[in-house]
Design a protein around this motif. Structure first.
Motif, PDB file in Angstrom:
ATOM      1  N   PHE A   1      -5.624  -7.651   5.758  1.00  0.00           N
ATOM      2  CA  PHE A   1      -4.397  -8.620   5.454  1.00  0.00           C
ATOM      3  C   PHE A   1      -3.241  -7.810   5.449  1.00  0.00           C
ATOM      4  CE2 PHE A   1      -1.519 -10.811   2.288  1.00  0.00           C
ATOM      5  CZ  PHE A   1      -1.162 -12.016   3.288  1.00  0.00           C
ATOM      6  N   ALA A   2      -3.317  -6.588   4.772  1.00  0.00           N
ATOM      7  CA  ALA A   2      -2.236  -5.595   4.520  1.00  0.00           C
ATOM      8  C   ALA A   2      -1.860  -5.229   6.068  1.00  0.00           C
ATOM      9  CB  ALA A   2      -2.666  -4.444   3.846  1.00  0.00           C
ATOM     10  N   GLU A   3      -2.687  -4.898   6.740  1.00  0.00           N
ATOM     11  CA  GLU A   3      -2.313  -4.608   8.294  1.00  0.00           C
ATOM     12  C   GLU A   3      -1.455  -5.653   9.106  1.00  0.00           C
ATOM     13  OE1 GLU A   3      -5.064  -2.038  11.439  1.00  0.00           O
ATOM     14  OE2 GLU A   3      -5.445  -4.042  11.077  1.00  0.00           O
ATOM     15  N   TRP A   4      -1.787  -7.016   8.723  1.00  0.00           N
ATOM     16  CA  TRP A   4      -1.460  -8.008   9.498  1.00  0.00           C
ATOM     17  C   TRP A   4       0.171  -8.094   8.895  1.00  0.00           C
ATOM     18  CZ3 TRP A   4       1.000 -12.449   7.790  1.00  0.00           C
ATOM     19  CH2 TRP A   4       1.247 -13.427   9.065  1.00  0.00           C
ATOM     20  N   LEU A   5       0.308  -8.000   7.556  1.00  0.00           N
ATOM     21  CA  LEU A   5       1.636  -8.309   6.895  1.00  0.00           C
ATOM     22  C   LEU A   5       2.541  -7.169   7.668  1.00  0.00           C
ATOM     23  CD1 LEU A   5       0.987  -8.756   3.172  1.00  0.00           C
ATOM     24  CD2 LEU A   5       1.765 -10.527   4.831  1.00  0.00           C
ATOM     25  N   SER A   6       2.137  -5.807   7.797  1.00  0.00           N
ATOM     26  CA  SER A   6       2.828  -4.930   8.146  1.00  0.00           C
ATOM     27  C   SER A   6       3.522  -5.055   9.850  1.00  0.00           C
ATOM     28  CB  SER A   6       2.174  -3.485   8.197  1.00  0.00           C
ATOM     29  OG  SER A   6       2.995  -2.351   8.616  1.00  0.00           O
ATOM     30  N   LEU A   7       2.387  -5.251  10.542  1.00  0.00           N
ATOM     31  CA  LEU A   7       2.687  -5.699  11.998  1.00  0.00           C
ATOM     32  C   LEU A   7       3.678  -6.709  12.047  1.00  0.00           C
ATOM     33  CD1 LEU A   7       0.890  -7.965  13.724  1.00  0.00           C
ATOM     34  CD2 LEU A   7      -1.008  -6.618  13.079  1.00  0.00           C
ATOM     35  N   THR A   8       3.404  -7.760  11.320  1.00  0.00           N
ATOM     36  CA  THR A   8       4.193  -9.014  11.523  1.00  0.00           C
ATOM     37  C   THR A   8       5.482  -9.129  10.892  1.00  0.00           C
ATOM     38  OG1 THR A   8       2.005 -10.280  11.224  1.00  0.00           O
ATOM     39  CG2 THR A   8       3.930 -11.554  10.820  1.00  0.00           C
TER      40      THR A   8
ATOM     41  N   HIS B   1       2.001  -0.868   2.145  1.00  0.00           N
ATOM     42  CA  HIS B   1       1.348   0.211   2.163  1.00  0.00           C
ATOM     43  C   HIS B   1      -0.163  -0.098   1.767  1.00  0.00           C
ATOM     44  CE1 HIS B   1       5.049   2.412   2.068  1.00  0.00           C
ATOM     45  NE2 HIS B   1       5.536   1.609   1.232  1.00  0.00           N
ATOM     46  N   ALA B   2      -1.045   0.434   2.631  1.00  0.00           N
ATOM     47  CA  ALA B   2      -2.610   0.464   1.921  1.00  0.00           C
ATOM     48  C   ALA B   2      -3.122   1.893   1.426  1.00  0.00           C
ATOM     49  CB  ALA B   2      -3.332  -0.025   3.342  1.00  0.00           C
ATOM     50  N   ILE B   3      -3.391   1.604   0.368  1.00  0.00           N
ATOM     51  CA  ILE B   3      -3.962   2.904  -0.497  1.00  0.00           C
ATOM     52  C   ILE B   3      -5.566   2.761  -0.267  1.00  0.00           C
ATOM     53  CG2 ILE B   3      -3.894   4.321  -2.417  1.00  0.00           C
ATOM     54  CD1 ILE B   3      -1.681   2.288  -3.547  1.00  0.00           C
TER      55      ILE B   3
ATOM     56  N   ASP C   1       4.163   9.842  -2.392  1.00  0.00           N
ATOM     57  CA  ASP C   1       4.467  10.423  -1.028  1.00  0.00           C
ATOM     58  C   ASP C   1       4.583   9.566   0.078  1.00  0.00           C
ATOM     59  OD1 ASP C   1       4.542  12.922  -2.380  1.00  0.00           O
ATOM     60  OD2 ASP C   1       2.415  13.352  -1.976  1.00  0.00           O
ATOM     61  N   GLY C   2       3.469   8.398   0.029  1.00  0.00           N
ATOM     62  CA  GLY C   2       3.559   7.473   1.185  1.00  0.00           C
ATOM     63  C   GLY C   2       4.773   6.623   1.445  1.00  0.00           C
ATOM     64  N   ILE C   3       5.563   6.286  -0.090  1.00  0.00           N
ATOM     65  CA  ILE C   3       6.736   5.632   0.037  1.00  0.00           C
ATOM     66  C   ILE C   3       7.869   6.436   0.609  1.00  0.00           C
ATOM     67  CG2 ILE C   3       8.543   4.610  -1.383  1.00  0.00           C
ATOM     68  CD1 ILE C   3       6.308   3.600  -3.439  1.00  0.00           C
ATOM     69  N   GLU C   4       7.614   7.593   0.342  1.00  0.00           N
ATOM     70  CA  GLU C   4       8.882   8.681   0.716  1.00  0.00           C
ATOM     71  C   GLU C   4       8.824   8.649   2.444  1.00  0.00           C
ATOM     72  OE1 GLU C   4       8.647  12.888  -0.207  1.00  0.00           O
ATOM     73  OE2 GLU C   4      10.479  12.776  -0.536  1.00  0.00           O
ATOM     74  N   ALA C   5       7.607   8.590   2.691  1.00  0.00           N
ATOM     75  CA  ALA C   5       7.273   8.900   4.340  1.00  0.00           C
ATOM     76  C   ALA C   5       7.208   7.704   4.987  1.00  0.00           C
ATOM     77  CB  ALA C   5       6.041   9.715   4.388  1.00  0.00           C
TER      78      ALA C   5
ATOM     79  N   PHE D   1       2.087   3.723   6.279  1.00  0.00           N
ATOM     80  CA  PHE D   1       1.342   2.493   5.641  1.00  0.00           C
ATOM     81  C   PHE D   1       0.129   2.964   5.088  1.00  0.00           C
ATOM     82  CE2 PHE D   1      -2.431  -0.207   7.333  1.00  0.00           C
ATOM     83  CZ  PHE D   1      -1.975  -1.318   6.546  1.00  0.00           C
ATOM     84  N   LEU D   2      -0.626   3.794   5.883  1.00  0.00           N
ATOM     85  CA  LEU D   2      -1.953   4.098   5.468  1.00  0.00           C
ATOM     86  C   LEU D   2      -1.837   5.405   4.514  1.00  0.00           C
ATOM     87  CD1 LEU D   2      -5.017   3.661   5.304  1.00  0.00           C
ATOM     88  CD2 LEU D   2      -5.161   5.099   7.468  1.00  0.00           C
TER      89      LEU D   2
END
Length: 262
Positions: A159-166, A175-177, A214-218, A221-222
């Motif tokens: 679902f997170a992946e789908w949200l991101s690509l959409t 972001h998926a932790i 760190d992920g937010i700064e960069a 997604f993953l």
């Protein structure tokens, strides 16, 4: 200047579900420490209030599926970052009771779907918003002895992946932790399987919060608080037979351990 401030989160309205302890509490503390306005949510009202008072946040206890409107109001009308962190460990095999499967799916997947439904109209209208899904490495790989957990966490990742690509071109960041073992009550609840697979490389909840920042700064997604998970994920994709054989070896080792324990 900190990573969070560089990413524009200082002063932002942040909601963290499942924040009465563990990873959620660490996320809430980190966001609050960086100047965000935080709503702390947990099903346990006592723990919710305790964390909120500690960090100067607003407590909104209750079912994570239902608190978006109240959290938005508490933040003055806008949620900028939503951390879908509440989760259910759900051990068991294919014969686990239907109620166990249903609860795992409801908490680990549908709570994310319901939150997104409530958040997306506003985010899409203003062209910004950030959805953080605490998935677990089980959502990329699997976890022995925990079929409902593993399957539902795969759903959360999908679902997170789908949200991101959409929606990424419309300003919605996702972001998926995906950590492995983290020293929380959930790790303790994983029992002997957790001790075998997760405990040897377990990290602190604060390490997960650091990885998210760190992920937010960069704008990544993953997010992998355990970097070695990337190699495991690659092995699963490129040589599934070998990967399944290795996982079955762990399964048999766990069964032997369980038999000795009994």
């Amino acid at each position: 200047m900190s990573a969070v401030r560089d990413a524009g989160v200082q002063g932002a309205g942040v909601v963290v579900t499942g924040a009465g302890g563990g990873i959620g509490a660490a996320l809430a503390r980190r966001f609050a420490g960086e100047g965000a306005r935080v709503v702390v949510n947990d099903i346990d009202p006592v723990r919710t209030k305790a964390v909120a008072e500690e960090i100067g946040a607003v407590a909104v206890p209750g079912d994570a599926s239902t608190i978006v409107a109240e959290a938005r109001e508490a933040l003055g009308g806008t949620v900028d970052v939503y951390c879908a962190n509440a989760g259910l460990a759900s051990p068991g095999d294919a014969f686990a009771d239907e109620s166990v499967w249903a609860a795992a799916w409801d908490v680990n997947v549908m709570a994310h779907v319901r939150a997104a439904r409530a958040l997306l109209p506003d985010w899409l209208e203003r062209g910004s918003g950030r959805f953080v899904s605490t998935v677990s490495a089980a959502g990329l790989l699997t976890m022995v002895g925990a079929a409902p957990y593993s399957v539902s966490k795969h759903g959360a990742y999908a679902f997170a992946e789908w949200l991101s690509l959409t929606y990424r071109h419309r300003g919605v960041k996702v972001h998926a932790i995906c950590p492995q073992g983290v020293r929380t009550d959930m790790l303790t609840a994983a029992g002997s399987a957790g001790e075998l697979v997760l405990t040897p490389t377990a990290i602190e909840p604060e390490d997960v919060a650091d990885a998210l920042i760190d992920g937010i700064e960069a704008d990544r997604f993953l997010i992998l608080p355990h970097p070695e998970v990337a190699a495991y994920y690659q092995a699963r994709a490129t040589d599934p037979e070998r990967w399944l054989g290795n996982m079955n070896h762990i399964q048999r080792k766990w069964e032997t351990t369980e038999g000795a324990a009994r």
